[in-house]
Motif scaffolding. Sequence first.
Motif, PDB file in Angstrom:
ATOM      1  N   MET A  30       0.808  -1.208   0.000  1.00  0.00           N
ATOM      2  CA  MET A  30       0.000   0.000   0.000  1.00  0.00           C
ATOM      3  C   MET A  30       0.850   1.271   0.000  1.00  0.00           C
ATOM      4  SD  MET A  30      -3.061  -0.593  -0.288  1.00  0.00           S
ATOM      5  CE  MET A  30      -3.798  -2.139  -0.596  1.00  0.00           C
ATOM      6  N   LYS A  31       2.144   1.125  -0.036  1.00  0.00           N
ATOM      7  CA  LYS A  31       3.008   2.302  -0.096  1.00  0.00           C
ATOM      8  C   LYS A  31       2.750   3.084  -1.378  1.00  0.00           C
ATOM      9  CE  LYS A  31       7.742   3.791   0.374  1.00  0.00           C
ATOM     10  NZ  LYS A  31       9.125   3.437   0.513  1.00  0.00           N
ATOM     11  N   PHE A  32       2.401   2.375  -2.442  1.00  0.00           N
ATOM     12  CA  PHE A  32       2.118   2.998  -3.726  1.00  0.00           C
ATOM     13  C   PHE A  32       0.948   3.971  -3.617  1.00  0.00           C
ATOM     14  CE2 PHE A  32       0.043   2.947  -7.926  1.00  0.00           C
ATOM     15  CZ  PHE A  32       1.080   3.495  -8.665  1.00  0.00           C
ATOM     16  N   ALA A  33      -0.091   3.606  -2.861  1.00  0.00           N
ATOM     17  CA  ALA A  33      -1.261   4.473  -2.696  1.00  0.00           C
ATOM     18  C   ALA A  33      -0.873   5.765  -1.993  1.00  0.00           C
ATOM     19  CB  ALA A  33      -2.350   3.751  -1.910  1.00  0.00           C
ATOM     20  N   GLY A  34      -0.006   5.673  -0.990  1.00  0.00           N
ATOM     21  CA  GLY A  34       0.466   6.867  -0.282  1.00  0.00           C
ATOM     22  C   GLY A  34       1.273   7.781  -1.183  1.00  0.00           C
ATOM     23  N   GLN A  35       2.099   7.184  -2.039  1.00  0.00           N
ATOM     24  CA  GLN A  35       2.899   7.990  -2.968  1.00  0.00           C
ATOM     25  C   GLN A  35       2.007   8.664  -4.000  1.00  0.00           C
ATOM     26  OE1 GLN A  35       5.644   5.059  -4.430  1.00  0.00           O
ATOM     27  NE2 GLN A  35       7.162   5.512  -2.845  1.00  0.00           N
ATOM     28  N   THR A  36       0.967   7.991  -4.423  1.00  0.00           N
ATOM     29  CA  THR A  36       0.033   8.561  -5.386  1.00  0.00           C
ATOM     30  C   THR A  36      -0.702   9.745  -4.781  1.00  0.00           C
ATOM     31  OG1 THR A  36      -0.243   6.388  -6.393  1.00  0.00           O
ATOM     32  CG2 THR A  36      -1.901   8.047  -6.925  1.00  0.00           C
ATOM     33  N   LYS A  37      -1.152   9.592  -3.537  1.00  0.00           N
ATOM     34  CA  LYS A  37      -1.830  10.695  -2.843  1.00  0.00           C
ATOM     35  C   LYS A  37      -0.888  11.882  -2.686  1.00  0.00           C
ATOM     36  CE  LYS A  37      -5.039   8.047   0.039  1.00  0.00           C
ATOM     37  NZ  LYS A  37      -5.361   7.695   1.430  1.00  0.00           N
ATOM     38  N   ARG A  38       0.347  11.594  -2.334  1.00  0.00           N
ATOM     39  CA  ARG A  38       1.357  12.643  -2.138  1.00  0.00           C
ATOM     40  C   ARG A  38       1.601  13.397  -3.440  1.00  0.00           C
ATOM     41  NH1 ARG A  38       6.882  12.180  -2.632  1.00  0.00           N
ATOM     42  NH2 ARG A  38       8.009  13.814  -1.571  1.00  0.00           N
ATOM     43  N   LEU A  39       1.760  12.663  -4.530  1.00  0.00           N
ATOM     44  CA  LEU A  39       1.989  13.274  -5.837  1.00  0.00           C
ATOM     45  C   LEU A  39       0.785  14.105  -6.277  1.00  0.00           C
ATOM     46  CD1 LEU A  39       3.902  13.556  -8.249  1.00  0.00           C
ATOM     47  CD2 LEU A  39       2.856  11.503  -9.203  1.00  0.00           C
ATOM     48  N   ALA A  40      -0.406  13.580  -6.046  1.00  0.00           N
ATOM     49  CA  ALA A  40      -1.625  14.315  -6.419  1.00  0.00           C
ATOM     50  C   ALA A  40      -1.744  15.604  -5.610  1.00  0.00           C
ATOM     51  CB  ALA A  40      -2.852  13.433  -6.201  1.00  0.00           C
ATOM     52  N   ALA A  41      -1.433  15.536  -4.327  1.00  0.00           N
ATOM     53  CA  ALA A  41      -1.497  16.736  -3.485  1.00  0.00           C
ATOM     54  C   ALA A  41      -0.482  17.782  -3.944  1.00  0.00           C
ATOM     55  CB  ALA A  41      -1.254  16.368  -2.021  1.00  0.00           C
ATOM     56  N   LEU A  42       0.730  17.342  -4.282  1.00  0.00           N
ATOM     57  CA  LEU A  42       1.749  18.284  -4.753  1.00  0.00           C
ATOM     58  C   LEU A  42       1.371  18.884  -6.102  1.00  0.00           C
ATOM     59  CD1 LEU A  42       5.038  16.498  -3.661  1.00  0.00           C
ATOM     60  CD2 LEU A  42       3.920  18.487  -2.620  1.00  0.00           C
ATOM     61  N   ALA A  43       0.762  18.087  -6.967  1.00  0.00           N
ATOM     62  CA  ALA A  43       0.296  18.608  -8.253  1.00  0.00           C
ATOM     63  C   ALA A  43      -0.800  19.653  -8.037  1.00  0.00           C
ATOM     64  CB  ALA A  43      -0.216  17.472  -9.129  1.00  0.00           C
ATOM     65  N   MET A  44      -1.696  19.379  -7.094  1.00  0.00           N
ATOM     66  CA  MET A  44      -2.761  20.322  -6.784  1.00  0.00           C
ATOM     67  C   MET A  44      -2.183  21.627  -6.232  1.00  0.00           C
ATOM     68  SD  MET A  44      -5.943  19.946  -4.109  1.00  0.00           S
ATOM     69  CE  MET A  44      -4.849  19.912  -2.705  1.00  0.00           C
ATOM     70  N   LEU A  45      -1.243  21.520  -5.298  1.00  0.00           N
ATOM     71  CA  LEU A  45      -0.622  22.720  -4.725  1.00  0.00           C
ATOM     72  C   LEU A  45       0.137  23.507  -5.788  1.00  0.00           C
ATOM     73  CD1 LEU A  45       0.618  21.185  -1.352  1.00  0.00           C
ATOM     74  CD2 LEU A  45      -1.121  22.973  -1.614  1.00  0.00           C
TER      75      LEU A  45
END
Length: 193
Positions: A1-16
């Motif tokens: 599930m580490k992949f899901a956390g990295q995806t959320k992190r990347l999406a949040a940074l893209a949004m910011l």
Amino acid sequence: MKFAGQTKRLAALAMLSGIALIIFTIEAQIPTPLPGVKLGLANIITLFTLYRCGRREALAVLIVRVLLGALVTGRLMTLGYSLAGGLLCLAVCSLLRPVLKRNVWACSMVGAVFHNIGQLLCACVITKSMAVFAYFPILLVVGLATGLFTGLCTYVLLPRLDHIFSAIPFSEPNPFVSRRVMEKSKQTSDSER
């Protein structure tokens, strides 16, 4: 599930990064009374990212915003100035963050002054003249005022947006949220896995 956390992190940074770019683009269209002086509203997002997400994440948001901002606005000549000011400001704010902790406004004020110093150093290199530092007293006053404003905006945003970012694994915790809330958030995100 580490992949899901990295995806959320990347999406949040893209949004910011996207939010910072939109703010930067809108602000670039507003005329100012003094050359090179603006509020720096996109810096609210960079400062938010530094305090909520961490240094590396703030650096990524800053670089994306500056590079894409120069392309979108068609002001490629400002790229060097923006990078010099932004990187110096981020370096100073990163060093001050552990010392100033919750005093985002103070960190922002010092960072804004160093942003202006970075831009003046870039102008010095380009013009090969120290005469540009005659503009520093004006930039100092404006930097302190705009830094206070962006710092207060960030101070207001940090606790209010934590519910969005609490389940995303970033490198540094939010200093504006109590340890109990962070532990509860971590338990919730662990149970989702």
